[in-house]
Write an enzyme that holds these catalytic residues in place. Structure first.
Site, PDB file in Angstrom:
ATOM      1  N   GLY B  49       0.791  -1.224   0.000  1.00  0.00           N
ATOM      2  CA  GLY B  49       0.000   0.000   0.000  1.00  0.00           C
ATOM      3  C   GLY B  49       0.820   1.268   0.000  1.00  0.00           C
ATOM      4  O   GLY B  49       0.328   2.342   0.354  1.00  0.00           O
ATOM      5  N   SER B  88      12.094  -1.903   5.885  1.00  0.00           N
ATOM      6  CA  SER B  88      10.956  -1.180   6.474  1.00  0.00           C
ATOM      7  C   SER B  88      11.145   0.330   6.349  1.00  0.00           C
ATOM      8  O   SER B  88      10.753   1.094   7.218  1.00  0.00           O
ATOM      9  CB  SER B  88      10.775  -1.566   7.945  1.00  0.00           C
ATOM     10  N   ARG B  89      11.748   0.767   5.228  1.00  0.00           N
ATOM     11  CA  ARG B  89      12.233   2.137   5.136  1.00  0.00           C
ATOM     12  C   ARG B  89      11.365   3.054   4.291  1.00  0.00           C
ATOM     13  O   ARG B  89      11.512   4.274   4.364  1.00  0.00           O
ATOM     14  CB  ARG B  89      13.646   2.134   4.542  1.00  0.00           C
ATOM     15  N   ALA B 287       5.679   8.951  11.351  1.00  0.00           N
ATOM     16  CA  ALA B 287       5.565   7.525  11.024  1.00  0.00           C
ATOM     17  C   ALA B 287       6.897   6.800  11.119  1.00  0.00           C
ATOM     18  O   ALA B 287       7.936   7.321  10.735  1.00  0.00           O
ATOM     19  CB  ALA B 287       4.992   7.359   9.615  1.00  0.00           C
ATOM     20  N   LYS B 288       6.842   5.548  11.635  1.00  0.00           N
ATOM     21  CA  LYS B 288       7.956   4.612  11.571  1.00  0.00           C
ATOM     22  C   LYS B 288       7.601   3.524  10.554  1.00  0.00           C
ATOM     23  O   LYS B 288       6.501   3.510  10.010  1.00  0.00           O
ATOM     24  CB  LYS B 288       8.181   3.956  12.944  1.00  0.00           C
ATOM     25  N   GLU B 292       8.693  -5.239   7.958  1.00  0.00           N
ATOM     26  CA  GLU B 292       9.267  -6.566   8.185  1.00  0.00           C
ATOM     27  C   GLU B 292       9.017  -7.116   9.579  1.00  0.00           C
ATOM     28  O   GLU B 292       8.980  -8.332   9.770  1.00  0.00           O
ATOM     29  CB  GLU B 292      10.778  -6.517   7.935  1.00  0.00           C
TER      30      GLU B 292
END
Lengths: 161, 336
Positions: B49, B88-89, B287-288, B292
């Site tokens: 998304g 997760s970047r 946001a973080k 993963e």
């Protein structure tokens, strides 16, 4: 190598397709007729992403020799789209976030359509059984199960109204 | 022979972004003639998304409706540079780049609107619904569409902006190994209940319950999608999935989905999750990353639950029925 000409009705249109002896229905639908909703996930019956309807029955196109479909009516997701009969199911998949990468989604939609045709009010266990041949790597299945439940409710509500 | 129940817990502390040689993402934003905005990126949406999330971030920073933002991703030949979708970047890195680009484009948009309305650009605000108006005087307004048309056909301006987020490479201390490779940390804890059949070694996962702390959620429905999918993946890795079942021997390595066994819809328990929001200073709107980590804590939580049920100490995955039956045999032998 003998080429045979198959007589198929694909998504409502009569079609003549020349095929070699070892061709699968999956190859005919994807490569000759360019119906790319029929995915090639494993080509050995392990993932369900090539699900189609043959004479209304849910079948795996990868395990169906093209010659076995001679004279049959074949419906892919493209054909269901044209008739609009799939729209409430698609809408339910969208609202339940039941697709992520989308690779399994055509097969899931065709399997759902086949289920709801023969069983308009399936139980949760019947839904899980009906989807047991379709792999999804992204969603963890729960959103897909919910989408089928909601689609069944929406469609049966429409029929009784 | 019995069916034994157990509960297991595991926690994860997960970094957003990673080391490499610096970790940049760039973004370009521009308005079309009719006032839609295009965000151009090389970052890729894998189905999680990303395009939706970045359109939300762009719309918020621009002050325009979400529906008027188009995110164009994934062409590394023509797009601005992105290191990639991993670690997760991307919500964090591309999100920050999009915010910077959107703010520059917004500045031009308001300057164009100010010239049309003959007011000072600093006094203009956006309503988020497609209009720009004078603060305190909503009737003094111009639509984003008309402002974009004026920019293109009257004033001769590009309503555009450039954005970049760069986490410079952090050299590692040769003595201590210390470095600063990531931008923020997300956290989670998972509790799993299982039932183990001691005759067959089969494991049924009864529930997966998690708490996540991932900064500000940009899109809660997509976050839940990641959590549920990750819970299933973790369950699969814990119980059956492996490319080398007799590692380091390569015998019986699966070649297909018939040998590489994943849990199906019937094996999936209900997944409960709560999400705690503690916005991070480095993230776009706080946001973080959550990509993963969702498949991490469920794995040891499942294994711990099995150990709890059986009174054994299995430390390798996958915990197949064979592994369970051997562990029970060893336990019986050591008790005898």
């Amino acid at each position: 190598m003998t080429t045979k000409v198959l007589r198929l009705n694909v998504n409502g249109e009569d079609t003549l397709v020349p095929v070699g002896p070892m061709a699968t229905l999956q190859e005919v639908l994807r490569d000759k007729l360019e119906l790319t909703s029929v995915k090639v996930g494993c080509a050995q019956g392990g993932c369900g992403s090539c699900s189609v309807l043959i004479d209304g029955e849910l079948r795996l196109a990868c395990l169906t020799p093209a010659e076995a479909a001679d004279g049959c009516t074949v419906t892919t997701l493209e054909g269901l789209n044209e008739s609009n009969s799939i729209v409430p199911i698609q809408q339910s998949f969208i609202e339940n976030y039941a697709a992520q990468c989308g690779f399994c989604t055509p097969g899931m939609l065709v399997a759902t359509k086949a289920l709801l045709e023969r069983n308009p009010k399936p139980s949760r266990d019947e839904i899980i059984e009906a989807l047991s041949g379709n792999l999804c790597r992204c969603t963890g299945y729960l959103p897909i199960i919910k989408a089928v439940e909601d689609a069944a409710a929406a469609l049966s509500g429409k029929q009784s109204a | 022979m019995a069916k034994l129940r157990g509960t297991g817990m595991a926690a994860v502390n997960y970094p957003t972004g990673m080391h490499l040689g610096g970790d940049p993402t760039q973004a370009l934003v521009h308005a079309t003639t009719t006032g839609n905005f295009v965000v151009t990126l090389s970052s890729v949406d894998l189905g999680q998304g990303l395009k939706t999330v970045l359109a939300q971030i762009a719309a918020e920073a621009l002050g325009v409706p979400f529906e008027t933002v188009l995110v164009d991703t994934g062409d590394t030949d023509t797009g601005p540079h992105c290191t990639g979708t991993f670690a997760s970047r991307t919500t964090h890195r591309a999100g920050n780049a999009v915010v910077m680009a959107a703010r520059e484009a917004r500045k031009v948009l308001l300057e164009v609107a100010a010239e049309e309305l003959e007011v000072n650009a600093d006094d203009l605000v956006t309503d988020g619904e497609g209009s720009i108006h004078l603060a305190g005087a909503p009737e003094m307004k111009i639509s984003v569409t008309d402002a974009a048309l004026a920019a293109h056909f009257v004033q001769g301006k590009t309503v555009s902006g450039r954005g970049v987020y760069l986490k410079p490479m952090s050299p590692m201390d040769p003595e201590t190994g210390e470095c600063d490779p990531d931008s923020t940390h997300a956290h989670a804890c998972t509790v799993v209940e299982v039932e183990v059949d001691t005759e067959t070694g089969a494991v049924a996962v009864l529930s997966i319950k998690s708490a996540y702390e991932i900064g500000q959620q940009v899109n809660p429905a997509l976050v839940r999608g990641q959590i549920v999918g990750g819970a299933w993946m973790g369950m699969g890795h814990a119980l059956s999935e492996t490319t080398a079942p007799y590692y380091p021997a390569i015998d019986h390595a699966p070649r297909d989905f018939l040998g590489y066994v994943m849990p199906g819809a019937a094996e999936m328990p209900e997944v409960e999750c709560v999400v705690l929001e503690h916005p991070t200073e480095t993230g776009p709107f706080g946001a973080k990353g959550i990509g993963e980590m969702v498949a991490n804590s469920p794995i040891p939580a499942v294994v711990n639950a099995i150990n709890n049920a059986l009174g054994v100490r299995i430390t390798e995955i996958p915990v197949t029925p064979e592994v369970i039956l051997r562990a029970l045999d060893e336990k019986a032998a050591s008790a005898a």
